[in-house]
Enzyme design. Structure first.
Site, PDB file in Angstrom:
ATOM      1  N   TYR A   1      -1.267  -8.456  16.731  1.00  0.00           N
ATOM      2  CA  TYR A   1      -0.198  -7.937  17.580  1.00  0.00           C
ATOM      3  C   TYR A   1      -0.096  -8.760  18.863  1.00  0.00           C
ATOM      4  CZ  TYR A   1      -0.932  -4.159  14.288  1.00  0.00           C
ATOM      5  OH  TYR A   1      -1.083  -3.454  13.125  1.00  0.00           O
TER       6      TYR A   1
ATOM      7  N   LYS B   1     -10.701  -7.460   7.260  1.00  0.00           N
ATOM      8  CA  LYS B   1     -10.112  -6.515   8.214  1.00  0.00           C
ATOM      9  C   LYS B   1     -11.024  -5.330   8.432  1.00  0.00           C
ATOM     10  CE  LYS B   1      -6.507  -3.208   7.855  1.00  0.00           C
ATOM     11  NZ  LYS B   1      -5.468  -2.647   7.093  1.00  0.00           N
TER      12      LYS B   1
ATOM     13  N   LYS C   1     -11.053  -4.626   2.920  1.00  0.00           N
ATOM     14  CA  LYS C   1     -10.798  -3.671   4.004  1.00  0.00           C
ATOM     15  C   LYS C   1     -11.898  -2.639   4.135  1.00  0.00           C
ATOM     16  CE  LYS C   1      -7.052  -0.676   4.058  1.00  0.00           C
ATOM     17  NZ  LYS C   1      -5.632  -0.486   4.289  1.00  0.00           N
TER      18      LYS C   1
ATOM     19  N   CYS D   1       0.861  -1.183   0.000  1.00  0.00           N
ATOM     20  CA  CYS D   1       0.000   0.000   0.000  1.00  0.00           C
ATOM     21  C   CYS D   1       0.897   1.232   0.000  1.00  0.00           C
ATOM     22  CB  CYS D   1      -0.891   0.000   1.236  1.00  0.00           C
ATOM     23  SG  CYS D   1      -2.191   1.230   1.135  1.00  0.00           S
TER      24      CYS D   1
ATOM     25  N   ARG E   1     -10.564   7.761   3.902  1.00  0.00           N
ATOM     26  CA  ARG E   1     -10.330   6.730   2.878  1.00  0.00           C
ATOM     27  C   ARG E   1     -11.630   6.139   2.350  1.00  0.00           C
ATOM     28  NH1 ARG E   1      -5.022   4.898   5.868  1.00  0.00           N
ATOM     29  NH2 ARG E   1      -3.883   6.696   5.110  1.00  0.00           N
TER      30      ARG E   1
ATOM     31  N   ARG F   1      -1.997   4.074  12.509  1.00  0.00           N
ATOM     32  CA  ARG F   1      -1.557   5.279  11.790  1.00  0.00           C
ATOM     33  C   ARG F   1      -0.509   6.040  12.600  1.00  0.00           C
ATOM     34  NH1 ARG F   1      -7.352   6.604   8.823  1.00  0.00           N
ATOM     35  NH2 ARG F   1      -7.407   4.576   7.777  1.00  0.00           N
TER      36      ARG F   1
END
Ligand code: PBG
Length: 345
Positions: A331, A266, A213, A127, A235, A223
């Site tokens: 994560y 996602k 997405k 991306c 977006r 971000r």
């Protein structure tokens, strides 16, 4: 009273029998997390000896390339089969030049990881938002760039020029040794464009994991970590509206037709309906991304003593798998495996 007694005596089916003890619960458990389920995200930055904590993502760091060896060894030792890389470039410009530079931060990181752990799969997030000065995921229609077209709306993301850049960047990452390219910009035709570029460059062995997405509020902490906030607008002109399900199904069919090997949903937890539909209907390898906001929320509540960190994290991950994910980008991946290793229920 007589009536009550009869009814109870008739109760032959008592599902609670199979919940009585830890052992019986283990026996009937349908979903168990394992190292093979996970993909661990890594943020790579320029510099040396740098391991910068990301404030909104406790336990997550931006690492310089020389710090990747130790990280890759730890991830492999836990049995995690793959990492996904996000690059933080030195300079940003209107077309995200560093993303297609052969010596850009991600190609450097891929080589460093492959040197140390050749069997650890490297997925490269494809991306442009981290690499452009305006923070959008491709080329934007503004008068200061050579692709400006006054017939198109100002601020429009140029779809087809962006496809060319995605092709160049995918080739740069594939040449550096990426095993999987993961286009995440929701640009029309991105899977087909990347597939044809890879195939024309002897990279037919490189797989594509395509993102479905949503335009989500849950990317906030990412971000910060990747310095990729849009400088104007949002977006929604290219990412999916969270109110829509049929539109996601349409994107899934298009990606499969265009040759995607793996489809990823996602954010994960808000979209388990889409995940489960994908798994049931298409029977394709299915991935889910438990995004930064999902992770940060659990951590923030746990810090205040409002949630149990380990239980909330493992429950979310288990339910994402139960809904149909063959693999989960999280994560929590490293912590989850450490917790699972330490407990038996
Ligand atoms: C785009 C990208 C984003 C995430 C992964 N790839 C950011 C975005 O779309 O704004 C978000 C992941 C997360 O929140 O953990 N490069």
């Amino acid at each position: 009273m007589a009536y009550e007694a009869t009814r109870h005596a008739d109760l032959k089916v008592r599902p609670r029998r199979l919940r009585l003890s830890q052992s019986v619960r283990r026996l009937v458990r349908e979903t168990a997390l394992a190292p093979d389920d996970f993909i661990y995200p890594l943020f790579v930055r320029h510099g040396e000896g740098s391991k910068r904590p990301v404030e909104s993502l406790p336990g997550v760091y931006q690492l310089s390339v020389d710090k990747l060896a130790a990280e890759a060894r730890e991830i492999s030792a836990l049995g995690i089969p793959a990492v996904i890389l996000f690059g933080i470039p030195e300079c940003k410009d209107w077309r995200g030049t560093e993303n297609f530079a052969e010596d850009g931060i991600v190609p450097q990181a891929i080589r460093a990881i492959k040197d140390i752990e050749p069997d650890l799969l490297v997925i490269s997030d494809m991306c442009f938002c981290q690499y452009t000065d305006h923070g959008h995921c491709g080329i934007i229609n503004t008068p200061d760039n050579p692709h400006y077209d006054p017939a198109l709306p100002p601020g429009y993301l140029h779809n087809d020029h962006t496809l060319e850049l995605l092709q160049r960047a995918s080739l740069a990452h594939a040449r550096a040794g990426a095993d999987i390219i993961a286009p995440s910009g929701m640009i029309d035709g991105m899977v087909a464009a990347i597939r044809s570029a890879l195939d024309s460059d002897s990279a037919q062995h490189v797989a594509i994991m395509s993102y479905i997405k949503y335009a989500s509020a849950f990317y906030g902490p990412f971000r910060d970590a990747a310095h990729s906030s849009p400088q104007f607008g949002d977006r929604s002109q290219y990412q999916l509206d969270p109110a829509n399900q049929r539109e996601a199904f349409k994107e899934i069919s298009l990606d499969i037709e265009e040759g995607a090997d793996i489809i990823m949903i996602k954010p994960a937890l808000p979209n388990l309906d889409v995940l489960s539909h994908l798994r049931e209907t298409y029977r394709q390898p299915t991935a889910a991304y438990q995004v930064s906001g999902e992770y940060a929320m659990i951590h923030a509540a746990a810090q205040r003593g409002w949630l149990d960190l380990e239980r909330a994290a493992l429950e979310s991950l288990t339910c994402i798998k139960r809904a149909g994910a063959d693999m989960i980008i999280s994560y929590f991946a490293k912590d989850a495996l450490k917790w699972l290793g330490a407990s038996r229920d």
